[in-house]
Design an enzyme around this catalytic site. Structure first.
Site, short mmCIF file in Angstrom:
data_model
loop_
_atom_site.label_atom_id
_atom_site.label_comp_id
_atom_site.label_asym_id
_atom_site.label_seq_id
_atom_site.Cartn_x
_atom_site.Cartn_y
_atom_site.Cartn_z
N TYR A 130 -3.82 -0.72 9.91
CA TYR A 130 -3.60 -0.91 8.47
C TYR A 130 -2.17 -0.49 8.09
O TYR A 130 -1.46 -1.20 7.40
CB TYR A 130 -4.64 -0.11 7.68
CG TYR A 130 -4.61 -0.36 6.19
CD1 TYR A 130 -5.21 -1.48 5.64
CD2 TYR A 130 -3.97 0.52 5.31
CE1 TYR A 130 -5.19 -1.72 4.27
CE2 TYR A 130 -3.94 0.30 3.95
CZ TYR A 130 -4.57 -0.81 3.42
OH TYR A 130 -4.54 -1.05 2.07
N SER A 183 0.86 -1.20 0.00
CA SER A 183 0.00 0.00 0.00
C SER A 183 0.89 1.25 0.00
O SER A 183 2.09 1.16 0.29
CB SER A 183 -0.86 -0.02 1.27
OG SER A 183 -1.46 1.24 1.51
P1 NAP Z 1 -11.72 -4.94 -1.52
O1 NAP Z 1 -12.57 -4.78 -2.72
O2 NAP Z 1 -12.25 -4.60 -0.18
O3 NAP Z 1 -11.09 -6.41 -1.53
C1 NAP Z 1 -10.52 -7.03 -0.40
C2 NAP Z 1 -10.62 -8.52 -0.58
O4 NAP Z 1 -10.10 -9.19 0.57
C3 NAP Z 1 -12.07 -8.98 -0.74
O5 NAP Z 1 -12.11 -10.04 -1.67
C4 NAP Z 1 -12.37 -9.47 0.67
O6 NAP Z 1 -13.45 -10.34 0.75
C5 NAP Z 1 -11.06 -10.13 0.99
N1 NAP Z 1 -11.00 -10.46 2.41
C6 NAP Z 1 -11.01 -9.60 3.46
N2 NAP Z 1 -10.98 -10.28 4.61
C7 NAP Z 1 -10.96 -11.61 4.29
C8 NAP Z 1 -10.95 -12.80 5.05
N3 NAP Z 1 -10.97 -12.80 6.38
N4 NAP Z 1 -10.93 -13.99 4.39
C9 NAP Z 1 -10.94 -14.02 3.04
N5 NAP Z 1 -10.95 -12.92 2.27
C10 NAP Z 1 -10.97 -11.72 2.89
O7 NAP Z 1 -10.47 -4.00 -1.68
P2 NAP Z 1 -9.26 -3.98 -2.73
O8 NAP Z 1 -8.92 -2.57 -2.93
O9 NAP Z 1 -9.54 -4.83 -3.91
O10 NAP Z 1 -8.12 -4.63 -1.81
C11 NAP Z 1 -7.23 -5.62 -2.25
C12 NAP Z 1 -5.89 -5.38 -1.57
O11 NAP Z 1 -5.33 -4.16 -2.03
C13 NAP Z 1 -5.98 -5.27 -0.05
O12 NAP Z 1 -4.88 -5.92 0.55
C14 NAP Z 1 -5.88 -3.76 0.17
O13 NAP Z 1 -5.38 -3.44 1.43
C15 NAP Z 1 -4.91 -3.39 -0.93
N6 NAP Z 1 -4.90 -1.99 -1.31
C16 NAP Z 1 -5.99 -1.38 -1.82
C17 NAP Z 1 -5.91 -0.04 -2.17
C18 NAP Z 1 -7.07 0.71 -2.75
O14 NAP Z 1 -6.96 1.92 -2.92
N7 NAP Z 1 -8.17 0.08 -3.07
C19 NAP Z 1 -4.73 0.66 -2.00
C20 NAP Z 1 -3.64 0.01 -1.47
C21 NAP Z 1 -3.73 -1.32 -1.12
P3 NAP Z 1 -14.93 -9.76 1.08
O15 NAP Z 1 -15.40 -9.14 -0.20
O16 NAP Z 1 -15.68 -10.97 1.50
O17 NAP Z 1 -14.78 -8.75 2.17
#
Ligand code: NAP
Length: 250
Positions: free
Chosen positions: A155, A142
């Protein structure tokens, strides 16, 4: 041919958090690049399965506890015969003033974003080390692997540590042909940032700081994810690659 080095033909990838957002985009890109994908999610990855077709297999697991790690690797190998690539993408975020931050919000984030990342990676790498073959591990870090952020102490702690263990593991495993790298997405339009994007003032502040002038999308991450999973990155070790529209350079 240089483009052949980017192909994932014949490879099998495990991608956590496959039902939505960045994880869904990575699954789609890997299948398009020729891989078979075991997507791990706590809810069924129905939409991802529709997008990816027969080269996608859904493993249901709750990653808040690392006890599921060995079974995820076993099920993948049982289904597709091998496991070459692991993408630790699943992650959660809890927003609250640090003065009021609860132990529960600290532990829940650290468990999914760091503890399970480490032990799933360990289970994945153990198999490769035993077989004497290489592989690719990609952790999703991140901007808060580099910066403090606001109201997100667990986080930031987890993502800073993800960048740290990416280097530690690369130091240990590079000589075995196991590449460990990370991708640090900038501000991407997914569920993770929904709250931020709904807050007009924060959203405008963030947008004004992104040199590219827009929020990122899951598609924006796909090139880096394929590169770090492919032979094109065989001499890239322990690096966290920002895909951030220029955010870190500001
Ligand atoms: P997201 O749409 O919220 O996706 C997160 C994923 O993780 C979802 O599939 C979620 O499942 C899954 N997850 C969370 N807790 C879990 C658990 N206990 N067991 C199994 N699966 C679980 O957000 P995203 O942006 O795509 O995030 C993906 C990664 O990118 C994360 O590590 C996030 O921190 C990182 N990231 C995102 C951003 C951004 O701006 N979006 C920036 C930097 C880093 P559910 O749908 O069931 O909750």
């Amino acid at each position: 041919m240089i483009l052949d080095k980017f192909s994932l033909k014949g490879k099998v990838a495990i991608v956590t958090g496959s039902n939505t957002g960045l994880g869904q985009g990575i699954c789609r890109a890997y299948v398009e690049a020729g891989a078979k994908v075991a997507g791990v999610s706590r809810r069924p990855s129905t939409e991802t399965a529709e997008i990816c077709g027969e080269n996608f297999y859904n493993i249901i697991a709750d990653l808040s506890n690392p006890s599921c790690a060995a079974e995820i690797i076993e099920k993948t190998v049982e289904k597709f015969g091998r496991a070459d690539i692991l993408v630790n993408n699943a992650g959660i975020i809890k927003r609250c003033d640090s003065a009021d931050f609860t132990e529960e919000d600290w532990d829940s984030v650290m468990n999914v974003n760091l503890k399970t990342v480490f032990f799933l990676t360990q289970a994945f790498a153990k198999r490769l080390l035993k077989l004497g073959v290489g592989g690719k591990i990609i952790n999703i870090a991140s901007m808060l692997s580099y910066q403090g952020g606001i109201r997100v102490p667990s986080y930031t702690a987890s993502k800073s540590a993800v960048k740290g263990i990416t280097m530690t593991l690369a130091n240990e495993w590079a000589k075995y042909g196991i590449n460990v790298n990370a991708i640090a997405p900038g501000y991407m339009a997914t569920n993770n940032t929904e709250q931020l994007r709904k807050d007009g003032e924060r959203s405008a502040d963030i947008l004004a700081r992104i040199p590219a002038g827009r929020w990122g999308t899951p598609e924006d991450l796909e090139g880096a994810a394929v590169f770090l999973a492919s032979a094109a990155s065989d001499y890239v070790n322990g690096f966290t690659l920002a895909v951030d529209g220029g955010w870190l350079g500001r």
